[in-house]
Every structure is written in C-alpha cells, then in structure tokens.
Write an enzyme that holds these catalytic residues in place. Sequence first.
Site: not given
Length: 738
Positions: A199, A487
Amino acid sequence: IFFRTTSRIMGLLNKSRVGVRHVSTMARASWRVGDIQLHGALAADNEKTRLLLGKDAVEFCSELNRKFAHEVVALSEQRRQLMRDTRQALQEGRFEDLAVPASDANWKVAPPPTVLETRRVEITGPANDPKMVINMLNSGADACMIDLEDSMAPSAQNVVDGHHNIYKAVRGELTAEKNEDGSIKRYTIGSTVATPMVRVRGLHMKEVHATASHVGPMPATLFDVGLHLFNNGRYLQDRGSGPFLYVPKMHTGVEAKVLEDVLAFCEAELGLEKNATKVTTLIETLPAIFRTEEIAQALAGRLVGQNCGRWDWLASRSYYLGSNANYVHPDREHTGMEQSFNKAYSKRVVQTAHQRGFHAMGGMSAFIPVSGDQAKTEEALKKVAVDKALEIENGHDGAWVAHPGMVQPVLDQFKAAFKDATHQKASKNSMDEKISVQDIVALESELLSSSKRTEKGLRQNLSVALQYMGHYLSGNGAVGINNMMEDLATFEMSRHSIRSWIDSKVDITFADGSQKPLTMETLEKVLAEEVATLKAANSKLPYSDASEVLLRGLKENPEFISRISGEYLNPEFARGIVIGSRMLRVLSSKEFGGHLDENQGIKFDADLVRSLLGSRPELRTGADLVRHRGRFLNRLLESGDTCYKYMGCASGLAAASVIHGGEGLVGPYCGGWQLNAMGLEESRPDTLLSTGDLTEQQAEGEPHRFLAAEGDQVCGDAIHKARGVVGQLQQSTVPHGG
C-alpha cells in the site's frame, strides 16, 4: 568547501550514489540528483540507502516527479471543490446529483493473475517493522498488505526502513532479531508465504524528505510507486508475483486516471509489461462510494479489487456531512457495519465489483488476541466471526485481519462459506438490491437521538486519538489500544466525529444529565482533562504534542491530518516547506514577458498571500509565537536524556513564553547582539509585567531598562520573570524540573 569537496570525491568513488551531497552543520545530510534534493535519512550514505536510493533510482523518481507532480498537486484543489459541491448538493436535497453512473453498461476489467484469484484473507501491517512483515508473510493468509501509509508513521527513517523491508521481503531475504525474555529470537521468511502487496501513500500526502524546486516536496504516491517499481517491479513480474499495489484515499475517476497514467509511464520506462502493475483501490471516502464505476473504469486494464476502508469511510462521512444535523454520527459503539448506511456502503462496493469482474474486499477486523487472557481472546474471535459473517452475506470475496492469530479462524469461515470456490463473484448476494444515495448517507432515526451522543463517547474519542497520536509522533503507526490494532484512520474518525458534533450544534448528553451542544471551549476543557489522565498513566509519550495536533486538526479541519502531524513528526520541516497545498515553483523569464524589471510589480492572489502567514497562521501574538518556538526547539533537539536548550530573548515576555512553551527545558538567553540590534538606549516597560508584578516605585518611576556591560548583556526583567515561571513549573504537573 571541505565537506562539499570531500563528498563529491566520495560520490565518484561510490558509483551507486553519485550526486551532490552536503553535510549540514546540524548533521543532517542532503543529496541532490537531477531535480530531487533528498534530506535526512533518505540522503544518508549507508547500506540501506545504497541499496534503495542509488543514482539511477533517484533519477527515475526525479523524472516521474517532473512529469506528474503538477497534476497530482492540482488534485488537491479539485478535492476542495468536490467537498463544497457535495455539501451543497446534500443541503439542497439533490441526492442523485452525487451519483456518477457507468458510461458503458457492459464493460469488464481484465482478468486477474492466477495468484490473485484467491484473496479470502489478507493481513495488513506496517512496512517499517521487519518482524511484523515476516510474521505477516508466514501467517497463512492468502495475501499480505505491506503498508507504507496509515499504519506507518512517515518519518524519514521509517520510509527508508519500509522500502528496505519490502525490497528484502519480496526476495525472501528479510530477517529480524528480537530480544525476547532475555534471549535473542531470529525471524526468517518461510517457504510458503502470503502474496505480497504494497500500500503506497495517498495522493494527498507529501514526501518532505525529497524536494524539487518546481513543486516543493515530492507527492508521496509518486515517491513510493517510483521507488518500489524501480527496485522491485521487474523482479516481481518475472516471478509472477506482482507488482501488486493497494492505493488509498481515492475520490474520483480523475484521480484514478492520473494514477493510471503514472503506472503506464513507469511500466514503459522500466521495461515492464503493459498493465503488469495490478491495483486494488480502497473505497474509503464519501465521494468515492458514488464513483466506484468511474474509478474502476479508469483502471480497467489493471484493477483487481476494491476494498472497504471502514474507519476512513466513517471519518470521511463526518467530514463531508458533519455540518448537517441529519447525518451526524452517534458514539462510535453505534456505528458498526450492521447499521443500514454501512450495509449500503458495503453492498455498493460488491455490486460494482461483481458486475465488472473484480474482487470486493471487506474491511479490517481490528480485534486482536489478548496475550495471557483466553477469555478476552475468545470474545475477540466471536466478534470477528460475526463481522465476517455479515461481509460474506453482503457478497464480499475476502477481508482483512490485523493479527496472525486471526488468520486461520477467518480463513476457515470463508472456506466454509465458499465451499470449493475461491471467491463468490458469481453470487447473487446484494446484486439485485436497489441502493440509493439516501440509503448510503442517511442514518436510522434512533441514531439521531441525543442519548446516543454522550460525554462518555466524546472522552473515548479524545482518549483513543491522543493515545494513537502519542505513539504516532514517537514513530509507531500501528498501535494496540483497548485490545484493537489501530492505525491513523482511528485518529481521523475520532477527530472528524468530534468536529461534526461542534459544527452541527446537536445536543450531547453529558455525565451530569444535561443535554446541550458541544462548544470548542467545553471541548478544550475535556481535552485537557484527558491529557492529564493519560500523562499520569504514561508520561513517556508526547501527549502535549499529540494534544496540539488533535486540537489544531479540530480547529483547522483539514480532510487529512498529515500536513499538521508532519510538522511534529518531522520537525525539521515545520518551517513551511509545505505551505498548505500551494505549488511553489521557479517562474520562467517567459512568464514575466521575457524579463523582470526590478520596479515591476507582481500581483499575488489572495490564497497565496494567506499562505505566506506560514504553517501556523493562528499564531498572531509575539507570546504565542515564542511559546511555539520553545515547543519546537524541544522537539527539534529531542534526546533520550534530559536536555536543556536556550533561546535568545530580549524581554520578560519572551523569556517567560519560551520557558512555558518549552515546559521547563528551554531557557532564556539574553544575547548582546540582539539587544544591540534593538538599540541599547531603548527604554520601555516590559510587556509582560503587570502592576501586580512591580513595586510601587517601579510602577511610578522609570520602566525597566536593558542593562549592558562589555562582553555581557543582562536583561533584568527577563531574569526576574523567568525565575517566576520556573517556580510555577516546579510546582505544576509538568514533569521537568527546569
């Protein structure tokens, strides 16, 4: 001259790192190749940077930046206009204006490579932690997403470590050693591994450690894509295992088309096959859910999936809808995927994916096993099972987990549901439902009750956001909080939810039973209480900075926190290299009609003038600015031990402010040159001293004067006030003695 000459000679000796390298007086290296100037850890000359950031690699990134940076930066203004248009359409009830229909009813994406046909369970984690990367690859998941974005705090060292770990991981060479219970444990990659996917950072982010004169910091998407494909693209392609990317924070088909052009350029320049780079996009913004078709079609030759990024989805809903009381979220415990608006979101992704032939990936189950507590672990497993059953029912082909301990239970659940199939693209689940814009944006009536918005929920959002940001600013982007792996998305969800409560002026139920709107004044009071509670429990985390980031995020209200948090995570770049989203570029002589007369006026637009207020435009008074300088100096010269710093001051106001801002670790230095510049004969009262601070004689007589002596300048009022502030700090909860 010596440093520059030496570094040039060393560069010639080291062919992989040829360029112009500078060693600054603050021991921060910089290195120029082509248009790109690397800074900090990216410019350091060591084993990792020689492997990743050789001259050819940086030149390729430089060329990529020259070609696409202006397009990427220009997207930021398009996003702002999109926000204005979306809010206006919702305010006026023009719901269907938000939906972007397919331009072709029958198109399909290209078939996925065989290795990506099976994606029942994918595990995710930060790229910069080698142990976590190894454990993900060995977890038994079908694929693992090695993350350079939300679960990795983008400090310069983390960026280098992240790309280095990816380089080693795809070659099976990554190792790690950890001291566990007094013995060294070695981690290596096994023979059977999850398919690696990377990512990259979103189009909104900047890589402040790689700058160019024509745009300032390089767009982080270009940096990550360019460096990864240059170093690993051919290797992965030749082995049939990539390159495979996840791309976050997509809004529109226009953004997807820019990404397509970037990837096509990289493939052509690097000799990769056309469409070799496969992409899964995260559908995690409100505009994107209405544009799943156009995003997919722009990437039709390489798209292999769309994923539900849940927490960012909820954050984006609050950002776009938050000023309207009809769409304001309740406490987070009432925003699960079982809610009708979340089901509609999930099913819209499934419908687009299965109609066009790609995977519909479910979201993250953030629950993690609790070490030493089997009962809590069993509870977490049950919650994950319920969550995945709903995704399977909605039609998803796979989902994310955050911990290796969750892989096998979820994999077994998907295998049982799919039987002999590897996905359920042929399933009719959700395909025949009519999903309107209102289904996606509207909340069920009971969720709009003020009893569902509580002080407890406010404090939970503040506490989780502060804890996460404290870890993030310490360099850790993946954090276990309350038995969940969090996160940056959890911070954004908390921040935007709180701001929406303020903007919409909806009633909140407080602990004393009262129901009233949340004001910024009340918020700041509750925030201070939560900070104090967290500091008492763990004084090692930088909660003061975390509180500043959160409060600035709430007041300035950007869509993404990265610009603000970046000033604290990378304090050497807090001086305004990134000025909002402005493009700072060198103007050609042609733009001035062939010459620039020294008397020729230049007209600047209002936005640029406002941007020149700097990265902290709210600092309007001298006291605020000096307090900020004290905090900044603390961050800039952080060390593991107590470290005292001194900053030039010429008044009691400055002395007190710098001590206050530096929390007792920054003191006033009364500099002779500064006083001389101001004029030794200047006589003025100290701006900080009130009549309560002065004796009767001082108040009636001459004001304090600056006292001068050869070789030594003494600012009497500064010393007086500094002592007072230090005394106050010693009696307060500030952990430093001063």
